[in-house]
Design a protein around this motif. Structure first.
Motif, PDB file in Angstrom:
ATOM      1  N   GLU A  23     -26.147  33.566  45.484  1.00  0.00           N
ATOM      2  CA  GLU A  23     -27.523  33.998  45.205  1.00  0.00           C
ATOM      3  C   GLU A  23     -27.731  34.378  43.738  1.00  0.00           C
ATOM      4  OE1 GLU A  23     -28.995  36.424  48.296  1.00  0.00           O
ATOM      5  OE2 GLU A  23     -31.004  36.567  47.443  1.00  0.00           O
ATOM      6  N   HIS A  24     -26.700  34.918  43.089  1.00  0.00           N
ATOM      7  CA  HIS A  24     -26.897  35.450  41.734  1.00  0.00           C
ATOM      8  C   HIS A  24     -26.151  34.699  40.637  1.00  0.00           C
ATOM      9  CE1 HIS A  24     -29.211  38.744  43.292  1.00  0.00           C
ATOM     10  NE2 HIS A  24     -28.212  39.321  43.909  1.00  0.00           N
ATOM     11  N   ASP A  25     -25.451  33.608  40.951  1.00  0.00           N
ATOM     12  CA  ASP A  25     -24.693  32.909  39.907  1.00  0.00           C
ATOM     13  C   ASP A  25     -25.662  32.295  38.891  1.00  0.00           C
ATOM     14  OD1 ASP A  25     -21.585  31.598  39.722  1.00  0.00           O
ATOM     15  OD2 ASP A  25     -23.171  30.657  38.518  1.00  0.00           O
ATOM     16  N   PRO A  26     -25.465  32.570  37.594  1.00  0.00           N
ATOM     17  CA  PRO A  26     -26.419  32.060  36.606  1.00  0.00           C
ATOM     18  C   PRO A  26     -26.255  30.574  36.313  1.00  0.00           C
ATOM     19  CG  PRO A  26     -24.673  33.264  35.501  1.00  0.00           C
ATOM     20  CD  PRO A  26     -24.429  33.417  36.987  1.00  0.00           C
ATOM     21  N   GLU A  27     -25.155  29.966  36.773  1.00  0.00           N
ATOM     22  CA  GLU A  27     -24.899  28.566  36.410  1.00  0.00           C
ATOM     23  C   GLU A  27     -24.910  27.589  37.575  1.00  0.00           C
ATOM     24  OE1 GLU A  27     -21.220  28.633  34.362  1.00  0.00           O
ATOM     25  OE2 GLU A  27     -22.058  29.586  32.575  1.00  0.00           O
ATOM     26  N   ILE A  28     -24.288  27.948  38.680  1.00  0.00           N
ATOM     27  CA  ILE A  28     -24.135  26.962  39.750  1.00  0.00           C
ATOM     28  C   ILE A  28     -24.757  27.447  41.057  1.00  0.00           C
ATOM     29  CG2 ILE A  28     -22.023  26.040  38.703  1.00  0.00           C
ATOM     30  CD1 ILE A  28     -20.436  27.420  41.003  1.00  0.00           C
ATOM     31  N   ASP A  29     -25.236  26.467  41.863  1.00  0.00           N
ATOM     32  CA  ASP A  29     -25.778  26.817  43.181  1.00  0.00           C
ATOM     33  C   ASP A  29     -24.649  27.255  44.110  1.00  0.00           C
ATOM     34  OD1 ASP A  29     -28.303  26.032  42.362  1.00  0.00           O
ATOM     35  OD2 ASP A  29     -28.156  24.036  43.244  1.00  0.00           O
ATOM     36  N   GLY A  30     -23.530  26.523  44.043  1.00  0.00           N
ATOM     37  CA  GLY A  30     -22.445  26.834  44.959  1.00  0.00           C
ATOM     38  C   GLY A  30     -21.230  25.984  44.674  1.00  0.00           C
ATOM     39  N   CYS A  31     -20.217  26.124  45.514  1.00  0.00           N
ATOM     40  CA  CYS A  31     -18.991  25.339  45.328  1.00  0.00           C
ATOM     41  C   CYS A  31     -18.182  25.346  46.619  1.00  0.00           C
ATOM     42  CB  CYS A  31     -18.154  25.903  44.174  1.00  0.00           C
ATOM     43  SG  CYS A  31     -17.410  27.514  44.497  1.00  0.00           S
ATOM     44  N   ARG A  32     -17.170  24.463  46.636  1.00  0.00           N
ATOM     45  CA  ARG A  32     -16.132  24.581  47.654  1.00  0.00           C
ATOM     46  C   ARG A  32     -15.043  25.468  47.061  1.00  0.00           C
ATOM     47  NH1 ARG A  32     -17.674  20.443  51.286  1.00  0.00           N
ATOM     48  NH2 ARG A  32     -18.750  18.769  50.194  1.00  0.00           N
ATOM     49  N   VAL A  33     -14.079  25.852  47.889  1.00  0.00           N
ATOM     50  CA  VAL A  33     -13.069  26.807  47.456  1.00  0.00           C
ATOM     51  C   VAL A  33     -11.703  26.129  47.413  1.00  0.00           C
ATOM     52  CG1 VAL A  33     -11.941  28.986  48.046  1.00  0.00           C
ATOM     53  CG2 VAL A  33     -14.371  28.697  48.497  1.00  0.00           C
ATOM     54  N   VAL A  34     -10.983  26.336  46.326  1.00  0.00           N
ATOM     55  CA  VAL A  34      -9.601  25.860  46.220  1.00  0.00           C
ATOM     56  C   VAL A  34      -8.708  27.071  45.926  1.00  0.00           C
ATOM     57  CG1 VAL A  34     -10.222  23.549  45.436  1.00  0.00           C
ATOM     58  CG2 VAL A  34      -9.871  25.359  43.747  1.00  0.00           C
ATOM     59  N   LYS A  35      -7.379  26.835  45.955  1.00  0.00           N
ATOM     60  CA  LYS A  35      -6.449  27.890  45.566  1.00  0.00           C
ATOM     61  C   LYS A  35      -5.710  27.453  44.310  1.00  0.00           C
ATOM     62  CE  LYS A  35      -5.438  29.861  50.130  1.00  0.00           C
ATOM     63  NZ  LYS A  35      -4.428  29.951  51.205  1.00  0.00           N
ATOM     64  N   ASP A  36      -5.410  28.411  43.440  1.00  0.00           N
ATOM     65  CA  ASP A  36      -4.625  28.069  42.260  1.00  0.00           C
ATOM     66  C   ASP A  36      -3.137  28.151  42.602  1.00  0.00           C
ATOM     67  OD1 ASP A  36      -3.857  30.717  42.182  1.00  0.00           O
ATOM     68  OD2 ASP A  36      -4.996  31.229  40.378  1.00  0.00           O
ATOM     69  N   GLU A  37      -2.281  27.976  41.576  1.00  0.00           N
ATOM     70  CA  GLU A  37      -0.833  27.919  41.834  1.00  0.00           C
ATOM     71  C   GLU A  37      -0.289  29.231  42.386  1.00  0.00           C
ATOM     72  OE1 GLU A  37      -1.685  29.398  37.847  1.00  0.00           O
ATOM     73  OE2 GLU A  37      -2.350  27.606  38.930  1.00  0.00           O
ATOM     74  N   ARG A  38      -1.037  30.336  42.172  1.00  0.00           N
ATOM     75  CA  ARG A  38      -0.601  31.636  42.718  1.00  0.00           C
ATOM     76  C   ARG A  38      -1.292  31.982  44.030  1.00  0.00           C
ATOM     77  NH1 ARG A  38      -1.263  35.366  37.508  1.00  0.00           N
ATOM     78  NH2 ARG A  38      -0.938  37.041  39.037  1.00  0.00           N
ATOM     79  N   GLY A  39      -2.002  31.006  44.590  1.00  0.00           N
ATOM     80  CA  GLY A  39      -2.630  31.222  45.898  1.00  0.00           C
ATOM     81  C   GLY A  39      -3.947  31.978  45.832  1.00  0.00           C
ATOM     82  N   ARG A  40      -4.496  32.123  44.630  1.00  0.00           N
ATOM     83  CA  ARG A  40      -5.766  32.838  44.488  1.00  0.00           C
ATOM     84  C   ARG A  40      -6.934  31.858  44.641  1.00  0.00           C
ATOM     85  NH1 ARG A  40      -4.406  35.552  38.779  1.00  0.00           N
ATOM     86  NH2 ARG A  40      -4.236  33.316  38.406  1.00  0.00           N
ATOM     87  N   TYR A  41      -8.006  32.322  45.282  1.00  0.00           N
ATOM     88  CA  TYR A  41      -9.170  31.463  45.475  1.00  0.00           C
ATOM     89  C   TYR A  41      -9.883  31.240  44.148  1.00  0.00           C
ATOM     90  CZ  TYR A  41      -8.500  32.269  50.433  1.00  0.00           C
ATOM     91  OH  TYR A  41      -7.969  32.334  51.692  1.00  0.00           O
ATOM     92  N   ARG A  42     -10.293  29.982  43.961  1.00  0.00           N
ATOM     93  CA  ARG A  42     -10.999  29.591  42.747  1.00  0.00           C
ATOM     94  C   ARG A  42     -12.130  28.630  43.106  1.00  0.00           C
ATOM     95  NH1 ARG A  42      -8.891  33.333  41.014  1.00  0.00           N
ATOM     96  NH2 ARG A  42      -7.449  33.567  39.277  1.00  0.00           N
ATOM     97  N   ARG A  43     -13.009  28.410  42.122  1.00  0.00           N
ATOM     98  CA  ARG A  43     -14.057  27.407  42.265  1.00  0.00           C
ATOM     99  C   ARG A  43     -13.454  26.026  42.492  1.00  0.00           C
ATOM    100  NH1 ARG A  43     -18.416  26.824  37.372  1.00  0.00           N
ATOM    101  NH2 ARG A  43     -19.154  28.978  37.351  1.00  0.00           N
ATOM    102  N   GLY A  44     -13.887  25.330  43.521  1.00  0.00           N
ATOM    103  CA  GLY A  44     -13.532  23.924  43.671  1.00  0.00           C
ATOM    104  C   GLY A  44     -14.702  23.072  43.227  1.00  0.00           C
ATOM    105  N   GLU A  45     -14.978  22.020  43.976  1.00  0.00           N
ATOM    106  CA  GLU A  45     -16.082  21.115  43.635  1.00  0.00           C
ATOM    107  C   GLU A  45     -17.387  21.911  43.535  1.00  0.00           C
ATOM    108  OE1 GLU A  45     -18.674  17.560  45.771  1.00  0.00           O
ATOM    109  OE2 GLU A  45     -17.009  18.493  46.840  1.00  0.00           O
ATOM    110  N   VAL A  46     -18.071  21.750  42.413  1.00  0.00           N
ATOM    111  CA  VAL A  46     -19.342  22.434  42.232  1.00  0.00           C
ATOM    112  C   VAL A  46     -20.427  21.683  43.000  1.00  0.00           C
ATOM    113  CG1 VAL A  46     -21.134  22.976  40.527  1.00  0.00           C
ATOM    114  CG2 VAL A  46     -18.738  23.503  40.040  1.00  0.00           C
TER     115      VAL A  46
END
Ligand SMILES: [Zn+2]
Length: 287
Positions: free
Chosen positions: A253-276
């Motif tokens: 609702e409040h992101d100034p740049e993107i409507d949304g994304c899918r979720v991926v994990k980085d090498e340390r298992g932390r959630y990150r932005r996937g496909e925008v």
């Protein structure tokens, strides 16, 4: 069951700004200011992203931004700006939608940046033909808030709403249509309702203030505004795990740049932005 594709449009209500420190709680400014650069008053830019969902029968609006019931001092305080992104009613008009044709006005919760567009400056309802829907738990809290969140609930944003007449209050998880149901989240404010939309083979969750921007995908990046920040982290952990496992789309609702994304994990298992995911914004649609 094969469900029809809905027409889903993003309708923003301009931009505003809140204190970056309050938006990221215990996270130090040198960390959050990289992704969310503050202005001279330490505010970060935020969207007021609402959703218009049409299924051929209903015309459903999810949240309605901050509206116009603000004086000049308040507009300055919140950096309320409709120059780069127009206001909600103008955006609806661009989509060819008359505000009187909204059948269902759904609030995720009753904070001013989510229901501020309910009442016109002349005191009339902005969506006079709509049934307004909200959370009973959150509505009760709005009537008797704690000192911490009293500033977020404004009686003038609920003026003219009458329970049983033009306002229906829902308790617990609820469903409006076969393709739209609501998940309960309590960490930000008690009884917040997150829309979950199933359309075109995709599941989308509109994260409201549980994950207000994609920066908040980091689990410990939790708002200082939250009434129960530990609960927020638990609820985010649960939602992000489901989104990751099932490839859901998260909308912010409040992101100034993107409507949304899918979720991926980085090498340390932390959630990150996937496909925008770009829902198309004003005048364009996706479904
Ligand atoms: Zn908010």
């Amino acid at each position: 069951m094969q469900l029809e594709s809905l027409q889903i449009d993003v309708v923003e209500d301009g931009r505003f700004g809140l204190d970056g420190g309050a938006m990221f709680g215990i996270i130090p400014r040198p960390l959050w200011s990289r992704s969310d650069p503050p202005d001279e008053a330490n505010r970060i830019e935020m969207a007021l992203r609402c959703l218009l969902i049409r299924d051929g029968q209903r015309c459903i609006l999810i949240d309605n931004g901050m509206g116009e019931q603000w004086n000049d001092r308040q507009r300055g305080q919140f950096a309320l700006d409709r120059t780069r992104v127009p206001c909600l009613l103008d955006n609806l008009e661009r989509l060819g939608v008359d505000r009187r044709d909204i059948t269902d006005m759904v609030f995720t919760h009753f904070h001013f940046d989510h229901n501020g567009g309910t009442v016109m400056p002349d005191g009339s309802l902005a969506f006079p033909g709509a049934m307004h829907h909200g959370s009973k738990v959150n509505y009760d809290l709005a009537l008797s808030p704690s000192a911490k969140d009293a500033g977020s609930f404004r009686p003038e944003d609920r003026a003219g709403l009458v329970i049983g007449e033009n306002l229906t209050l829902h308790e617990g998880p609820w469903r409006l249509t076969p393709q739209l149901d609501f998940i309960v989240s309590d960490g930000h404010t008690l009884g917040m309702h997150l829309p979950r939309i199933v359309s075109g083979g995709e599941t989308m969750v509109f994260c409201a203030d549980l994950v207000p921007t994609s920066s908040h995908l980091h689990l410990p990046w939790v708002m200082g505004y939250d009434c129960m920040p530990v609960r927020t982290i638990e609820e985010k952990t649960d939602l992000l795990a489901q989104a990751y496992d099932h490839n859901w789309i998260l909308l912010f609702e409040h992101d100034p740049e993107i409507d949304g994304c899918r979720v991926v994990k980085d090498e340390r298992g932390r959630y990150r932005r996937g496909e925008v995911i770009d829902l198309g914004g004003i005048g364009r649609s996706w479904g």
